[in-house]
Design a protein around this motif. Structure first.
Motif, short mmCIF file in Angstrom:
data_model
loop_
_atom_site.label_atom_id
_atom_site.label_comp_id
_atom_site.label_asym_id
_atom_site.label_seq_id
_atom_site.Cartn_x
_atom_site.Cartn_y
_atom_site.Cartn_z
N PHE A 197 -4.46 -97.72 -31.83
CA PHE A 197 -5.47 -98.62 -32.38
C PHE A 197 -6.63 -97.79 -32.93
O PHE A 197 -7.17 -96.92 -32.25
N ALA A 198 -6.99 -98.08 -34.18
CA ALA A 198 -8.11 -97.40 -34.82
C ALA A 198 -8.99 -98.46 -35.46
O ALA A 198 -8.55 -99.18 -36.36
N GLU A 199 -10.23 -98.58 -34.98
CA GLU A 199 -11.15 -99.58 -35.52
C GLU A 199 -11.80 -99.03 -36.79
O GLU A 199 -12.36 -97.93 -36.78
N VAL A 200 -11.69 -99.78 -37.86
CA VAL A 200 -12.21 -99.37 -39.17
C VAL A 200 -13.25 -100.39 -39.61
O VAL A 200 -13.07 -101.60 -39.42
N ASP A 201 -14.32 -99.91 -40.21
CA ASP A 201 -15.37 -100.81 -40.68
C ASP A 201 -15.97 -100.24 -41.96
O ASP A 201 -15.87 -99.04 -42.23
N ARG A 202 -16.61 -101.12 -42.73
CA ARG A 202 -17.36 -100.66 -43.91
C ARG A 202 -18.63 -99.96 -43.40
O ARG A 202 -19.30 -100.47 -42.50
N PHE A 203 -18.92 -98.80 -43.96
CA PHE A 203 -20.08 -98.04 -43.53
C PHE A 203 -21.21 -98.18 -44.54
O PHE A 203 -20.99 -98.36 -45.73
N THR A 204 -22.41 -98.11 -44.01
CA THR A 204 -23.60 -98.15 -44.84
C THR A 204 -24.54 -97.04 -44.39
O THR A 204 -24.39 -96.50 -43.30
N GLU A 205 -25.50 -96.71 -45.24
CA GLU A 205 -26.44 -95.65 -44.87
C GLU A 205 -27.76 -96.27 -44.43
O GLU A 205 -28.20 -97.27 -45.00
N GLY A 206 -28.34 -95.69 -43.40
CA GLY A 206 -29.65 -96.12 -42.94
C GLY A 206 -30.55 -94.90 -42.79
O GLY A 206 -30.08 -93.76 -42.86
N ASN A 207 -31.84 -95.12 -42.62
CA ASN A 207 -32.76 -94.00 -42.37
C ASN A 207 -33.92 -94.48 -41.53
O ASN A 207 -34.28 -95.65 -41.55
N LEU A 208 -34.46 -93.54 -40.76
CA LEU A 208 -35.60 -93.82 -39.89
C LEU A 208 -36.58 -92.66 -39.96
O LEU A 208 -36.16 -91.49 -40.07
N GLU A 209 -37.86 -92.97 -39.90
CA GLU A 209 -38.89 -91.93 -39.78
C GLU A 209 -39.15 -91.74 -38.30
O GLU A 209 -39.50 -92.69 -37.59
N LEU A 210 -38.92 -90.50 -37.80
CA LEU A 210 -38.99 -90.26 -36.36
C LEU A 210 -39.82 -89.03 -36.02
O LEU A 210 -39.82 -88.05 -36.76
N PRO A 211 -40.48 -89.07 -34.86
CA PRO A 211 -41.17 -87.87 -34.38
C PRO A 211 -40.15 -86.88 -33.81
O PRO A 211 -39.01 -87.24 -33.56
N PHE A 212 -40.57 -85.65 -33.61
CA PHE A 212 -39.70 -84.65 -32.98
C PHE A 212 -40.48 -83.97 -31.86
O PHE A 212 -41.70 -84.04 -31.79
N GLU A 213 -39.72 -83.32 -30.99
CA GLU A 213 -40.31 -82.63 -29.84
C GLU A 213 -40.09 -81.12 -30.02
O GLU A 213 -39.02 -80.70 -30.47
N ILE A 214 -41.10 -80.33 -29.67
CA ILE A 214 -40.94 -78.86 -29.71
C ILE A 214 -40.63 -78.41 -28.29
O ILE A 214 -41.38 -78.69 -27.35
N ILE A 215 -39.49 -77.72 -28.15
CA ILE A 215 -39.08 -77.23 -26.83
C ILE A 215 -39.25 -75.72 -26.77
O ILE A 215 -39.35 -75.04 -27.80
N ASN A 216 -39.30 -75.20 -25.55
CA ASN A 216 -39.46 -73.76 -25.28
C ASN A 216 -40.73 -73.20 -25.90
O ASN A 216 -40.75 -72.06 -26.38
N LEU A 217 -41.79 -73.99 -25.87
CA LEU A 217 -43.10 -73.56 -26.34
C LEU A 217 -43.89 -73.06 -25.14
O LEU A 217 -44.12 -73.83 -24.20
N PRO A 218 -44.29 -71.78 -25.13
CA PRO A 218 -45.05 -71.27 -23.97
C PRO A 218 -46.35 -72.06 -23.77
O PRO A 218 -46.93 -72.56 -24.74
N ASP A 219 -46.78 -72.16 -22.53
CA ASP A 219 -48.02 -72.89 -22.22
C ASP A 219 -49.22 -72.31 -22.94
O ASP A 219 -50.17 -73.01 -23.25
#
Length: 192
Positions: free
Chosen positions: A96-118
């Motif tokens: 069984f393989a579920e197939v669907d019509r695909f569409t494109e979306g977009n979001l404006e998102l914040p990001f996190e900085i990792i491994n930043l020294p104190d």
């Protein structure tokens, strides 16, 4: 005449072996799989000589080739025969393989900085990124700002002598594909 024939039959055994599929799918424009292909049952019991059963890692189904797919696939496939002396608990499985019509979306998102020294503080330009993604119409309404987690690894930029951060998606829904981030480089200033 000889009254005895000696045969080396070996020891009989049985074990559960996973099923594997070989799929060659091509889709109509705008269509794609919404999840991985499901095989039912996902494994079967095989029995036969121990020497042969011990070497089995998986059993392959007959190859399934489908072109211009625009709807879900539900087919019964036979298993590849291995040997006359190895017996299968069943000789076919449902794919069984579920197939669907695909569409494109977009979001404006914040990001996190990792491994930043104190001891280090940075200001980034920009402060957020745009995430472009593809998703099946059936799941489009499930995608929101909490669906993604984007991080920039400061130590990676430092160790590679880069004067910018590289945003990466580390969490996304399984049903989302083709994720791209814009911009793919984040400029930063170190605050002293």
């Amino acid at each position: 005449s000889q009254d005895t024939i000696y045969l080396n039959l070996g020891q009989l055994t049985s074990k559960k072996i996973p099923l594997k599929g070989v799929f060659d799918f091509s889709f109509k424009s705008g269509y794609h799989l919404t999840n991985s292909v499901k095989i039912t049952p996902d494994s079967i019991f095989v029995s036969g000589p121990k020497s042969q059963i011990d070497t089995l890692k998986n059993i392959h189904l007959k190859k399934l080739v489908l072109k211009d797919i625009s709807k879900s696939v539900n087919q019964i496939l036979k298993m590849n025969e291995i040997s006359d002396v190895i017996k299968f608990s069943t000789k076919e499985a449902t794919v069984f393989a579920e197939v669907d019509r695909f569409t494109e979306g977009n979001l404006e998102l914040p990001f996190e900085i990792i491994n930043l020294p104190d001891s280090v503080s940075v200001t980034t330009f920009p402060k957020s990124v745009k995430v472009f993604y593809q998703v099946g119409l059936i799941n489009f309404s499930k995608v929101n700002a909490n669906s993604f987690k984007i991080v920039c690894d400061y130590s990676n930029s430092l160790s590679n002598n880069l004067n910018y951060l590289i945003p990466k998606v580390i969490t996304k829904p399984e049903f989302v594909t083709s994720v791209k981030i814009n911009p793919n480089k984040i400029e930063y200033l170190i605050q002293k």
